[in-house]
Design a protein around this motif. Structure first.
Motif, PDB file in Angstrom:
ATOM      1  N   ASP A 145      75.615  36.481  44.419  1.00  7.48           N
ATOM      2  CA  ASP A 145      75.091  35.615  43.366  1.00  7.48           C
ATOM      3  C   ASP A 145      75.397  36.260  42.009  1.00  7.48           C
ATOM      4  O   ASP A 145      75.043  37.413  41.770  1.00  7.48           O
ATOM      5  CB  ASP A 145      73.579  35.491  43.587  1.00  7.48           C
ATOM      6  CG  ASP A 145      72.855  34.720  42.501  1.00  7.48           C
ATOM      7  OD1 ASP A 145      73.474  34.372  41.483  1.00  7.48           O
ATOM      8  OD2 ASP A 145      71.661  34.489  42.672  1.00  7.48           O
ATOM      9  N   PRO A 146      76.035  35.544  41.090  1.00  8.54           N
ATOM     10  CA  PRO A 146      76.374  36.155  39.794  1.00  8.54           C
ATOM     11  C   PRO A 146      75.165  36.562  38.960  1.00  8.54           C
ATOM     12  O   PRO A 146      75.309  37.332  38.020  1.00  8.54           O
ATOM     13  CB  PRO A 146      77.190  35.056  39.094  1.00  8.54           C
ATOM     14  CG  PRO A 146      76.877  33.798  39.814  1.00  8.54           C
ATOM     15  CD  PRO A 146      76.573  34.180  41.232  1.00  8.54           C
ATOM     16  N   THR A 147      73.979  36.067  39.324  1.00  9.00           N
ATOM     17  CA  THR A 147      72.773  36.487  38.595  1.00  9.00           C
ATOM     18  C   THR A 147      72.128  37.720  39.216  1.00  9.00           C
ATOM     19  O   THR A 147      71.137  38.224  38.698  1.00  9.00           O
ATOM     20  CB  THR A 147      71.733  35.351  38.567  1.00  9.00           C
ATOM     21  OG1 THR A 147      71.229  35.126  39.907  1.00  9.00           O
ATOM     22  CG2 THR A 147      72.337  34.071  38.032  1.00  9.00           C
ATOM     23  N   SER A 148      72.677  38.204  40.332  1.00 10.93           N
ATOM     24  CA  SER A 148      72.064  39.315  41.053  1.00 10.93           C
ATOM     25  C   SER A 148      72.530  40.660  40.500  1.00 10.93           C
ATOM     26  O   SER A 148      73.699  40.821  40.154  1.00 10.93           O
ATOM     27  CB  SER A 148      72.425  39.244  42.538  1.00 10.93           C
ATOM     28  OG  SER A 148      72.037  40.423  43.220  1.00 10.93           O
ATOM     29  N   PRO A 149      71.639  41.653  40.422  1.00 14.16           N
ATOM     30  CA  PRO A 149      72.086  43.014  40.103  1.00 14.16           C
ATOM     31  C   PRO A 149      73.086  43.502  41.156  1.00 14.16           C
ATOM     32  O   PRO A 149      73.043  43.078  42.303  1.00 14.16           O
ATOM     33  CB  PRO A 149      70.783  43.832  40.161  1.00 14.16           C
ATOM     34  CG  PRO A 149      69.691  42.841  39.970  1.00 14.16           C
ATOM     35  CD  PRO A 149      70.179  41.568  40.594  1.00 14.16           C
ATOM     36  N   ASP A 150      73.969  44.375  40.736  1.00 15.15           N
ATOM     37  CA  ASP A 150      74.977  44.919  41.640  1.00 15.15           C
ATOM     38  C   ASP A 150      74.431  46.178  42.299  1.00 15.15           C
ATOM     39  O   ASP A 150      74.130  47.163  41.630  1.00 15.15           O
ATOM     40  CB  ASP A 150      76.260  45.230  40.855  1.00 15.15           C
ATOM     41  CG  ASP A 150      77.376  45.704  41.779  1.00 15.15           C
ATOM     42  OD1 ASP A 150      77.277  45.457  42.997  1.00 15.15           O
ATOM     43  OD2 ASP A 150      78.334  46.314  41.287  1.00 15.15           O
ATOM     44  N   LEU A 151      74.286  46.146  43.617  1.00 16.38           N
ATOM     45  CA  LEU A 151      73.846  47.310  44.383  1.00 16.38           C
ATOM     46  C   LEU A 151      74.945  47.636  45.389  1.00 16.38           C
ATOM     47  O   LEU A 151      74.916  47.159  46.531  1.00 16.38           O
ATOM     48  CB  LEU A 151      72.517  47.024  45.100  1.00 16.38           C
ATOM     49  CG  LEU A 151      71.313  46.695  44.213  1.00 16.38           C
ATOM     50  CD1 LEU A 151      70.088  46.405  45.077  1.00 16.38           C
ATOM     51  CD2 LEU A 151      71.015  47.837  43.242  1.00 16.38           C
ATOM     52  N   PRO A 152      75.952  48.428  44.994  1.00 14.08           N
ATOM     53  CA  PRO A 152      77.115  48.675  45.849  1.00 14.08           C
ATOM     54  C   PRO A 152      76.757  49.246  47.220  1.00 14.08           C
ATOM     55  O   PRO A 152      77.423  48.923  48.208  1.00 14.08           O
ATOM     56  CB  PRO A 152      77.938  49.677  45.029  1.00 14.08           C
ATOM     57  CG  PRO A 152      77.505  49.461  43.612  1.00 14.08           C
ATOM     58  CD  PRO A 152      76.058  49.095  43.684  1.00 14.08           C
ATOM     59  N   GLN A 153      75.718  50.106  47.282  1.00 10.54           N
ATOM     60  CA  GLN A 153      75.374  50.698  48.571  1.00 10.54           C
ATOM     61  C   GLN A 153      74.900  49.633  49.552  1.00 10.54           C
ATOM     62  O   GLN A 153      75.254  49.649  50.731  1.00 10.54           O
ATOM     63  CB  GLN A 153      74.286  51.763  48.399  1.00 10.54           C
ATOM     64  CG  GLN A 153      73.933  52.454  49.721  1.00 10.54           C
ATOM     65  CD  GLN A 153      72.815  53.466  49.561  1.00 10.54           C
ATOM     66  OE1 GLN A 153      72.248  53.607  48.485  1.00 10.54           O
ATOM     67  NE2 GLN A 153      72.476  54.161  50.641  1.00 10.54           N
ATOM     68  N   VAL A 154      74.099  48.685  49.054  1.00  9.87           N
ATOM     69  CA  VAL A 154      73.617  47.607  49.913  1.00  9.87           C
ATOM     70  C   VAL A 154      74.784  46.743  50.361  1.00  9.87           C
ATOM     71  O   VAL A 154      74.922  46.410  51.550  1.00  9.87           O
ATOM     72  CB  VAL A 154      72.556  46.760  49.175  1.00  9.87           C
ATOM     73  CG1 VAL A 154      72.159  45.551  50.010  1.00  9.87           C
ATOM     74  CG2 VAL A 154      71.340  47.606  48.847  1.00  9.87           C
TER      75      VAL A 154
END
Length: 344
Positions: free
Chosen positions: A28-37
């Protein structure tokens, strides 16, 4: 809200969108980016050859993560199996909140059983697997008690497996009986009650309903967007996202209270070994001294895992079309990573 849902629907449907197992993540473009997840989800997809995954987390009222991978988008219909139980509990508690049902209502008082130990079985015991009613599997249940009415009529032929309140046996027949009590109290069939009490006020999609298999305890079909809205309603203790009061807040402590206590655990899935207790349609992953459950969840056999950590104000929803035993270790790793991202 409508524009975001449109963007996500277009993303999910786009033929040019690479699958997550190919290394791309339709987040989702509104979501924070959590690369590990994202990396953990992609690893699970590759390892188990999953068609797709939906992963959503909210922390303190804000989106912590929302990603749709592969063929699963926000509107994809998914059979959620035992994640149905939590939603069934909401329907029951909505009727309790209206004064049409009581958790201490017995089968004797309801006129379903005239005498004997079964007459003392309460609605709370029916919804927490402590009724001592027969613990048969979903396939056999579909043959013998496919509807709430069939389960209620079959009470006379059911043998108790112990004393009500003294044994815990995870199954679906008792919830079928509870649904019959709800239908009688609410004056409508189960799906109509669900739409009237929960689905329509929340704006859930038409796809969100109980199907023809696995009964009230396992037959819900829902999209990730549908179940996210339900989970947020529970997280907010009856408040919708636009601040409408749908359910009284005092229903939730009663729902999120361990009902097993010292009862003997007779039947339960292997994945439930680490669960500490059970409330009204939900597992207690932790229990306080007063019996309250600060971490609650309702994992389903097909891989849907909704979870709320009340202490951290953290809700997590993982959805997939698979089998929970295949992905359970991956799901636990993702839950840990999201919990760390929320501040531990």
């Amino acid at each position: 809200m409508h524009s975001r849902r449109l963007i996500l629907s277009l993303l999910a449907a786009s033929p040019f969108l690479p699958l997550a197992r190919a290394g791309a993540a339709p987040i989702d473009p509104t979501s924070p980016d959590l690369p590990q997840v994202t990396s953990l989800i992609q690893g699970a997809i590759r390892r188990h050859r999953l068609d797709g995954v939906a992963a959503v987390a909210h922390h303190r009222g804000k989106v912590l993560y929302r990603g749709y991978f592969g063929t699963i988008g926000p509107g994809t219909a998914i059979q959620v199996a035992s994640a149905s139980k939590w939603v069934a509990g909401l329907v029951i508690m909505a009727l309790v909140g209206q004064g049409k049902l009581r958790l201490d209502l017995t089968l004797g008082q309801a006129g379903l059983v005239a005498s004997g130990p079964a007459s003392a079985i309460t609605l709370a015991q029916l919804m927490s697997h402590t009724s001592a009613l027969s613990a048969i599997g979903p396939i056999r249940q579909d043959r013998r008690y496919p509807t709430p009415t069939a389960a209620a009529k079959g009470l006379a032929e059911m043998d108790l497996i112990g004393q009500p309140g003294q044994v815990f046996a995870y199954a679906g027949v008792s919830m079928q009986v509870a649904a019959y009590l709800a239908e009688q109290a609410g004056g409508a069939d189960w799906n109509s009650l669900f739409r009237r009490l929960i689905a329509d006020p929340l704006g859930l999609s038409p796809v969100c309903r109980w199907g023809d298999q696995w009964g009230v305890a396992g037959g819900l079909i829902a999209s990730p967007d549908d179940y996210e809205r339900i989970l947020l309603l529970i997280t907010r203790q009856g408040l919708t996202q636009d601040e409408r009061r749908l359910l009284p807040p005092d229903l939730f402590p009663a729902m999120e209270h361990d009902r097993i206590g010292t009862a003997e655990r007779r039947e339960q899935p292997d994945a439930a070994d680490a669960m500490k207790g059970y409330g009204i349609g939900l597992w207690c992953e932790a229990i306080e001294g007063d019996g309250s459950c600060p971490i609650i969840s309702s994992p389903g056999a097909f891989g849907t895992w909704p979870r709320i950590d009340r202490g951290r104000d953290l809700s997590i929803l993982l959805m997939v079309k698979s089998r929970l035993p295949r992905v359970v270790d991956d799901w636990k790793s993702i839950i840990r990573a999201l919990t760390l991202a929320a501040g531990g």
